[in-house]
Design a protein around this motif. Structure first.
Motif, PDB file in Angstrom:
ATOM      1  N   ASN A 176       0.807  -1.221   0.000  1.00  0.00           N
ATOM      2  CA  ASN A 176       0.000   0.000   0.000  1.00  0.00           C
ATOM      3  C   ASN A 176       0.837   1.267   0.000  1.00  0.00           C
ATOM      4  O   ASN A 176       0.310   2.393   0.079  1.00  0.00           O
ATOM      5  CB  ASN A 176      -0.950   0.010   1.203  1.00  0.00           C
ATOM      6  CG  ASN A 176      -0.195   0.042   2.525  1.00  0.00           C
ATOM      7  OD1 ASN A 176       1.034   0.038   2.556  1.00  0.00           O
ATOM      8  ND2 ASN A 176      -0.951   0.068   3.629  1.00  0.00           N
ATOM      9  N   GLY A 177       2.152   1.126  -0.079  1.00  0.00           N
ATOM     10  CA  GLY A 177       3.030   2.287  -0.123  1.00  0.00           C
ATOM     11  C   GLY A 177       3.562   2.706   1.227  1.00  0.00           C
ATOM     12  O   GLY A 177       4.446   3.568   1.316  1.00  0.00           O
ATOM     13  N   ASN A 178       3.069   2.132   2.294  1.00  0.00           N
ATOM     14  CA  ASN A 178       3.512   2.484   3.650  1.00  0.00           C
ATOM     15  C   ASN A 178       4.366   1.383   4.268  1.00  0.00           C
ATOM     16  O   ASN A 178       4.548   1.362   5.485  1.00  0.00           O
ATOM     17  CB  ASN A 178       2.293   2.739   4.548  1.00  0.00           C
ATOM     18  CG  ASN A 178       1.473   3.920   4.062  1.00  0.00           C
ATOM     19  OD1 ASN A 178       2.027   4.895   3.561  1.00  0.00           O
ATOM     20  ND2 ASN A 178       0.158   3.840   4.208  1.00  0.00           N
ATOM     21  N   GLY A 179       4.834   0.488   3.425  1.00  0.00           N
ATOM     22  CA  GLY A 179       5.648  -0.603   3.937  1.00  0.00           C
ATOM     23  C   GLY A 179       4.855  -1.776   4.449  1.00  0.00           C
ATOM     24  O   GLY A 179       5.433  -2.718   5.004  1.00  0.00           O
ATOM     25  N   THR A 180       3.548  -1.721   4.296  1.00  0.00           N
ATOM     26  CA  THR A 180       2.688  -2.817   4.734  1.00  0.00           C
ATOM     27  C   THR A 180       2.280  -3.658   3.538  1.00  0.00           C
ATOM     28  O   THR A 180       1.847  -3.118   2.517  1.00  0.00           O
ATOM     29  CB  THR A 180       1.432  -2.284   5.441  1.00  0.00           C
ATOM     30  OG1 THR A 180       1.824  -1.450   6.538  1.00  0.00           O
ATOM     31  CG2 THR A 180       0.573  -3.430   5.958  1.00  0.00           C
ATOM     32  N   TYR A 181       2.422  -4.951   3.667  1.00  0.00           N
ATOM     33  CA  TYR A 181       2.112  -5.842   2.569  1.00  0.00           C
ATOM     34  C   TYR A 181       0.825  -6.613   2.879  1.00  0.00           C
ATOM     35  O   TYR A 181       0.606  -7.064   4.003  1.00  0.00           O
ATOM     36  CB  TYR A 181       3.258  -6.831   2.322  1.00  0.00           C
ATOM     37  CG  TYR A 181       4.494  -6.184   1.747  1.00  0.00           C
ATOM     38  CD1 TYR A 181       4.673  -6.065   0.378  1.00  0.00           C
ATOM     39  CD2 TYR A 181       5.487  -5.676   2.605  1.00  0.00           C
ATOM     40  CE1 TYR A 181       5.813  -5.463  -0.150  1.00  0.00           C
ATOM     41  CE2 TYR A 181       6.623  -5.062   2.090  1.00  0.00           C
ATOM     42  CZ  TYR A 181       6.774  -4.967   0.707  1.00  0.00           C
ATOM     43  OH  TYR A 181       7.890  -4.361   0.205  1.00  0.00           O
ATOM     44  N   TYR A 182       0.002  -6.730   1.854  1.00  0.00           N
ATOM     45  CA  TYR A 182      -1.227  -7.499   1.965  1.00  0.00           C
ATOM     46  C   TYR A 182      -1.174  -8.643   0.951  1.00  0.00           C
ATOM     47  O   TYR A 182      -0.589  -8.497  -0.136  1.00  0.00           O
ATOM     48  CB  TYR A 182      -2.455  -6.626   1.692  1.00  0.00           C
ATOM     49  CG  TYR A 182      -2.619  -5.477   2.663  1.00  0.00           C
ATOM     50  CD1 TYR A 182      -3.323  -5.648   3.847  1.00  0.00           C
ATOM     51  CD2 TYR A 182      -2.072  -4.230   2.393  1.00  0.00           C
ATOM     52  CE1 TYR A 182      -3.488  -4.603   4.748  1.00  0.00           C
ATOM     53  CE2 TYR A 182      -2.218  -3.178   3.289  1.00  0.00           C
ATOM     54  CZ  TYR A 182      -2.931  -3.365   4.469  1.00  0.00           C
ATOM     55  OH  TYR A 182      -3.076  -2.329   5.348  1.00  0.00           O
ATOM     56  N   TYR A 183      -1.781  -9.732   1.299  1.00  0.00           N
ATOM     57  CA  TYR A 183      -1.806 -10.887   0.411  1.00  0.00           C
ATOM     58  C   TYR A 183      -3.262 -11.223   0.075  1.00  0.00           C
ATOM     59  O   TYR A 183      -4.134 -11.177   0.936  1.00  0.00           O
ATOM     60  CB  TYR A 183      -1.135 -12.089   1.070  1.00  0.00           C
ATOM     61  CG  TYR A 183       0.338 -11.884   1.325  1.00  0.00           C
ATOM     62  CD1 TYR A 183       1.279 -12.237   0.380  1.00  0.00           C
ATOM     63  CD2 TYR A 183       0.770 -11.319   2.527  1.00  0.00           C
ATOM     64  CE1 TYR A 183       2.639 -12.042   0.605  1.00  0.00           C
ATOM     65  CE2 TYR A 183       2.114 -11.111   2.771  1.00  0.00           C
ATOM     66  CZ  TYR A 183       3.054 -11.486   1.807  1.00  0.00           C
ATOM     67  OH  TYR A 183       4.382 -11.268   2.045  1.00  0.00           O
TER      68      TYR A 183
END
Length: 259
Positions: A160-167
């Protein structure tokens, strides 16, 4: 001397006639059958008659006219499963995929004069093909039935651009079932390198219509799992159709024999 020359000349005519006749008989004659396969020397591949892996035979009613028939039937079953009854999250899954493919081409050929070994021809054919596919995915939580095709899943990653990854998981339809109808104009040649053995090439110009089978996905939770959700539960039904018109080249060199 003149008599000897005349006899020699007559003998040459007879010999030439017999050689010509022998070469002419290399071609397939009336009331004979031929069968063939394809060879691609540039890719080192040997296959049946065409892209559908059809068995092709011809029956010559005369020396210049033949009926042609190509057909194939192919059945596939894939059983995959995972089982681990130990631990806090036991796994017991099965995935069964089935498909049956059928194809039939029927037509005729008119062979032209050619040469002693070369037999060019013109012709036409009609074509029909069908494929039936289904899949059943069974787990401790649910059973998913897919009619009309198979499914494949892929896990993707999103930042999401904030260093958080979603799967998230995507589900795609594959190996769709279909019904196909076509008509082709045919031209090609047979070149006989020996008696009852030939090689050749073939081109088509035709129209083909394909109607894809509607893919229906049914998700059924197991008892006690009614509140669980699945990506398959919201998977939409799939439909489609395709038209094609134009020239086609059958890949590879035809190798055939007469029997």
């Amino acid at each position: 001397m003149k008599k000897t020359a005349v006899l020699l000349f007559a003998a040459l005519i007879v010999l030439s006639t017999r050689l010509t006749y022998a070469q002419d008989t290399l071609k397939t004659c009336a009331r004979s059958w031929t069968a063939e396969l394809n060879v691609n020397p540039f890719q080192g591949q040997i296959s049946l008659n065409n892209a559908l892996n059809q068995i092709k035979v011809r029956y010559f009613t005369t020396d210049k006219f033949a009926y042609r028939l190509a057909f194939n039937i192919n059945n596939i079953r894939k059983d995959n499963g995972q089982s681990n009854v130990y631990g806090t999250s036991p796994i017991e899954n099965s995935d069964i995929k089935k498909s049956t493919t059928f194809g039939l081409n029927l037509g005729f050929e008119k062979h032209l004069a050619g040469t002693r070994r070369l037999s060019p021809y013109l012709g036409a054919e009609i074509a029909y093909g069908s494929k039936n596919a289904n899949e059943t995915i069974d787990s401790k939580q649910s059973t998913t039935d897919i009619k009309g095709g198979w499914q494949s899943t892929q896990v993707l990653q999103y930042n999401n651009g904030n260093g958080t990854y979603y799967y998230y998981t995507t589900v795609n339809n594959t190996d769709n079932g279909y019904h196909s109808y076509g008509v082709n104009l045919v031209t090609g040649f047979d070149y006989y390198v020996a008696k009852n053995f030939f090689f050749g090439y073939e081109m088509l110009f035709g129209y083909n219509y394909t109607k894809y089978t509607k893919i229906e996905t049914t998700y059924t939770p197991k008892p006690g799992q009614e509140n669980q959700t699945s990506g398959n539960a919201s998977q939409p039904d799939f439909t489609g159709k395709e038209h094609s018109f134009g020239p086609k080249i059958i890949n590879g060199i035809r190798l055939g024999y007469t029997f």
